[in-house]
Design a protein around this motif. Structure first.
Motif, PDB file in Angstrom:
ATOM      1  N   ASP A  60      39.074  33.741  22.748  1.00 47.77           N
ATOM      2  CA  ASP A  60      38.021  32.977  23.424  1.00 47.77           C
ATOM      3  C   ASP A  60      38.559  31.679  24.019  1.00 47.77           C
ATOM      4  O   ASP A  60      38.222  31.321  25.152  1.00 47.77           O
ATOM      5  CB  ASP A  60      36.858  32.670  22.474  1.00 47.77           C
ATOM      6  CG  ASP A  60      36.058  33.911  22.132  1.00 47.77           C
ATOM      7  OD1 ASP A  60      36.108  34.899  22.901  1.00 47.77           O
ATOM      8  OD2 ASP A  60      35.385  33.897  21.084  1.00 47.77           O
ATOM      9  N   ASP A  61      39.403  30.966  23.261  1.00 46.64           N
ATOM     10  CA  ASP A  61      39.975  29.718  23.767  1.00 46.64           C
ATOM     11  C   ASP A  61      40.917  29.973  24.941  1.00 46.64           C
ATOM     12  O   ASP A  61      40.922  29.235  25.924  1.00 46.64           O
ATOM     13  CB  ASP A  61      40.715  28.965  22.663  1.00 46.64           C
ATOM     14  CG  ASP A  61      39.779  28.388  21.618  1.00 46.64           C
ATOM     15  OD1 ASP A  61      38.565  28.261  21.901  1.00 46.64           O
ATOM     16  OD2 ASP A  61      40.259  28.073  20.509  1.00 46.64           O
ATOM     17  N   PHE A  62      41.724  31.024  24.831  1.00 43.87           N
ATOM     18  CA  PHE A  62      42.640  31.364  25.915  1.00 43.87           C
ATOM     19  C   PHE A  62      41.865  31.714  27.186  1.00 43.87           C
ATOM     20  O   PHE A  62      42.179  31.235  28.273  1.00 43.87           O
ATOM     21  CB  PHE A  62      43.549  32.528  25.510  1.00 43.87           C
ATOM     22  CG  PHE A  62      44.540  32.902  26.574  1.00 43.87           C
ATOM     23  CD1 PHE A  62      45.715  32.195  26.711  1.00 43.87           C
ATOM     24  CD2 PHE A  62      44.283  33.948  27.446  1.00 43.87           C
ATOM     25  CE1 PHE A  62      46.642  32.528  27.712  1.00 43.87           C
ATOM     26  CE2 PHE A  62      45.186  34.284  28.438  1.00 43.87           C
ATOM     27  CZ  PHE A  62      46.362  33.577  28.569  1.00 43.87           C
ATOM     28  N   ILE A  63      40.825  32.520  27.029  1.00 40.96           N
ATOM     29  CA  ILE A  63      40.008  32.909  28.178  1.00 40.96           C
ATOM     30  C   ILE A  63      39.352  31.687  28.800  1.00 40.96           C
ATOM     31  O   ILE A  63      39.337  31.536  30.021  1.00 40.96           O
ATOM     32  CB  ILE A  63      38.953  33.951  27.763  1.00 40.96           C
ATOM     33  CG1 ILE A  63      39.648  35.280  27.456  1.00 40.96           C
ATOM     34  CG2 ILE A  63      37.895  34.133  28.849  1.00 40.96           C
ATOM     35  CD1 ILE A  63      38.756  36.307  26.819  1.00 40.96           C
ATOM     36  N   ALA A  64      38.834  30.805  27.975  1.00 41.33           N
ATOM     37  CA  ALA A  64      38.187  29.603  28.495  1.00 41.33           C
ATOM     38  C   ALA A  64      39.178  28.748  29.277  1.00 41.33           C
ATOM     39  O   ALA A  64      38.852  28.218  30.344  1.00 41.33           O
ATOM     40  CB  ALA A  64      37.573  28.797  27.355  1.00 41.33           C
ATOM     41  N   GLU A  65      40.398  28.629  28.775  1.00 38.49           N
ATOM     42  CA  GLU A  65      41.388  27.793  29.447  1.00 38.49           C
ATOM     43  C   GLU A  65      41.901  28.430  30.733  1.00 38.49           C
ATOM     44  O   GLU A  65      42.044  27.772  31.745  1.00 38.49           O
ATOM     45  CB  GLU A  65      42.568  27.508  28.529  1.00 38.49           C
ATOM     46  CG  GLU A  65      43.599  26.632  29.205  1.00 38.49           C
ATOM     47  CD  GLU A  65      44.656  26.121  28.250  1.00 38.49           C
ATOM     48  OE1 GLU A  65      45.768  25.866  28.719  1.00 38.49           O
ATOM     49  OE2 GLU A  65      44.371  25.977  27.057  1.00 38.49           O
ATOM     50  N   TRP A  66      42.186  29.699  30.694  1.00 40.60           N
ATOM     51  CA  TRP A  66      42.773  30.371  31.854  1.00 40.60           C
ATOM     52  C   TRP A  66      41.720  31.035  32.732  1.00 40.60           C
ATOM     53  O   TRP A  66      42.038  31.626  33.751  1.00 40.60           O
ATOM     54  CB  TRP A  66      43.826  31.374  31.400  1.00 40.60           C
ATOM     55  CG  TRP A  66      45.038  30.697  30.869  1.00 40.60           C
ATOM     56  CD1 TRP A  66      45.278  30.352  29.566  1.00 40.60           C
ATOM     57  CD2 TRP A  66      46.153  30.224  31.611  1.00 40.60           C
ATOM     58  NE1 TRP A  66      46.476  29.710  29.464  1.00 40.60           N
ATOM     59  CE2 TRP A  66      47.040  29.622  30.704  1.00 40.60           C
ATOM     60  CE3 TRP A  66      46.489  30.259  32.966  1.00 40.60           C
ATOM     61  CZ2 TRP A  66      48.244  29.061  31.103  1.00 40.60           C
ATOM     62  CZ3 TRP A  66      47.697  29.704  33.361  1.00 40.60           C
ATOM     63  CH2 TRP A  66      48.558  29.111  32.437  1.00 40.60           C
ATOM     64  N   ARG A  67      40.464  30.976  32.302  1.00 40.79           N
ATOM     65  CA  ARG A  67      39.334  31.512  33.065  1.00 40.79           C
ATOM     66  C   ARG A  67      39.507  32.986  33.423  1.00 40.79           C
ATOM     67  O   ARG A  67      39.364  33.386  34.570  1.00 40.79           O
ATOM     68  CB  ARG A  67      39.101  30.698  34.327  1.00 40.79           C
ATOM     69  CG  ARG A  67      38.625  29.313  34.040  1.00 40.79           C
ATOM     70  CD  ARG A  67      38.480  28.526  35.326  1.00 40.79           C
ATOM     71  NE  ARG A  67      37.940  27.204  35.132  1.00 40.79           N
ATOM     72  CZ  ARG A  67      38.607  26.158  34.689  1.00 40.79           C
ATOM     73  NH1 ARG A  67      39.853  26.302  34.359  1.00 40.79           N
ATOM     74  NH2 ARG A  67      38.042  24.990  34.567  1.00 40.79           N
ATOM     75  N   LEU A  68      39.828  33.761  32.415  1.00 39.88           N
ATOM     76  CA  LEU A  68      39.976  35.190  32.621  1.00 39.88           C
ATOM     77  C   LEU A  68      38.610  35.813  32.845  1.00 39.88           C
ATOM     78  O   LEU A  68      37.636  35.452  32.207  1.00 39.88           O
ATOM     79  CB  LEU A  68      40.610  35.853  31.397  1.00 39.88           C
ATOM     80  CG  LEU A  68      42.014  35.401  31.041  1.00 39.88           C
ATOM     81  CD1 LEU A  68      42.513  36.181  29.842  1.00 39.88           C
ATOM     82  CD2 LEU A  68      42.947  35.599  32.205  1.00 39.88           C
ATOM     83  N   ARG A  69      38.560  36.756  33.716  1.00 40.29           N
ATOM     84  CA  ARG A  69      37.330  37.497  33.960  1.00 40.29           C
ATOM     85  C   ARG A  69      37.647  38.981  33.890  1.00 40.29           C
ATOM     86  O   ARG A  69      38.341  39.524  34.746  1.00 40.29           O
ATOM     87  CB  ARG A  69      36.750  37.175  35.337  1.00 40.29           C
ATOM     88  CG  ARG A  69      36.376  35.731  35.505  1.00 40.29           C
ATOM     89  CD  ARG A  69      35.175  35.390  34.607  1.00 40.29           C
ATOM     90  NE  ARG A  69      34.771  34.013  34.815  1.00 40.29           N
ATOM     91  CZ  ARG A  69      34.946  33.059  33.920  1.00 40.29           C
ATOM     92  NH1 ARG A  69      35.513  33.321  32.782  1.00 40.29           N
ATOM     93  NH2 ARG A  69      34.540  31.842  34.164  1.00 40.29           N
ATOM     94  N   LEU A 120      52.249  36.557  37.562  1.00 41.37           N
ATOM     95  CA  LEU A 120      52.080  36.446  36.129  1.00 41.37           C
ATOM     96  C   LEU A 120      50.932  37.383  35.785  1.00 41.37           C
ATOM     97  O   LEU A 120      49.843  37.276  36.364  1.00 41.37           O
ATOM     98  CB  LEU A 120      51.721  35.023  35.711  1.00 41.37           C
ATOM     99  CG  LEU A 120      51.346  34.904  34.243  1.00 41.37           C
ATOM    100  CD1 LEU A 120      52.599  34.946  33.384  1.00 41.37           C
ATOM    101  CD2 LEU A 120      50.572  33.653  33.991  1.00 41.37           C
ATOM    102  N   VAL A 121      51.182  38.323  34.886  1.00 42.69           N
ATOM    103  CA  VAL A 121      50.172  39.322  34.548  1.00 42.69           C
ATOM    104  C   VAL A 121      49.909  39.287  33.046  1.00 42.69           C
ATOM    105  O   VAL A 121      50.837  39.355  32.237  1.00 42.69           O
ATOM    106  CB  VAL A 121      50.622  40.736  34.973  1.00 42.69           C
ATOM    107  CG1 VAL A 121      49.561  41.766  34.638  1.00 42.69           C
ATOM    108  CG2 VAL A 121      50.941  40.761  36.466  1.00 42.69           C
ATOM    109  N   VAL A 122      48.633  39.169  32.679  1.00 42.33           N
ATOM    110  CA  VAL A 122      48.206  39.233  31.281  1.00 42.33           C
ATOM    111  C   VAL A 122      47.468  40.560  31.111  1.00 42.33           C
ATOM    112  O   VAL A 122      46.584  40.893  31.897  1.00 42.33           O
ATOM    113  CB  VAL A 122      47.288  38.044  30.913  1.00 42.33           C
ATOM    114  CG1 VAL A 122      46.801  38.171  29.473  1.00 42.33           C
ATOM    115  CG2 VAL A 122      48.029  36.724  31.109  1.00 42.33           C
ATOM    116  N   ARG A 123      47.873  41.308  30.098  1.00 46.89           N
ATOM    117  CA  ARG A 123      47.275  42.629  29.835  1.00 46.89           C
ATOM    118  C   ARG A 123      46.799  42.724  28.391  1.00 46.89           C
ATOM    119  O   ARG A 123      47.336  42.068  27.511  1.00 46.89           O
ATOM    120  CB  ARG A 123      48.297  43.744  30.066  1.00 46.89           C
ATOM    121  CG  ARG A 123      48.771  43.859  31.484  1.00 46.89           C
ATOM    122  CD  ARG A 123      49.737  45.045  31.641  1.00 46.89           C
ATOM    123  NE  ARG A 123      50.246  45.138  32.986  1.00 46.89           N
ATOM    124  CZ  ARG A 123      49.603  45.729  33.993  1.00 46.89           C
ATOM    125  NH1 ARG A 123      48.443  46.286  33.774  1.00 46.89           N
ATOM    126  NH2 ARG A 123      50.133  45.761  35.196  1.00 46.89           N
TER     127      ARG A 123
END
Length: 102
Positions: free
Chosen positions: A84-93, A46-49
């Motif tokens: 911001d919410d998506f990053i917090a949930e999926w812990r994107l770095r 699964l890739v998020v870009r």
């Protein structure tokens, strides 16, 4: 609300692996189908870009349950959450901590 889907996109992509490893995964998937154990789907990531640059911000194996279900879940979150919410949930770095996610 400014949805994350305005800035990020998600897709299933082939595993980031050598040709030998990829061939092995396809072979195992074919054998599982022949034996009646599998669905014939070789493992995928699964890739998020980022939409603006195409830069990869998340890559994870889509090997828990159905890859399509995971993709649908991520796309639903992209449509209903801020970046911001998506990053917090999926812990994107992001590779560059100074660069904003969107």
């Amino acid at each position: 609300m400014d949805a994350a889907a305005n800035y990020l996109t998600a897709d299933l992509e082939p595993l980031k692996a050598s040709r030998i490893v990829s061939a092995w995964h396809w072979a195992v998937a074919a054998v599982e189908v022949a034996l009646g154990f599998g669905d014939g789907i070789a493992p995928a990531d699964l890739v998020v870009r980022r939409i603006d640059t195409g830069r990869e911000v998340l890559r994870t194996r889509a090997d828990v349950g159905s890859p399509d279900f995971l993709l649908d879940e991520v796309r639903r979150d992209l449509a209903t959450k801020t970046v911001d919410d998506f990053i917090a949930e999926w812990r994107l770095r992001d590779a560059d901590p100074e660069a904003p996610a969107a």
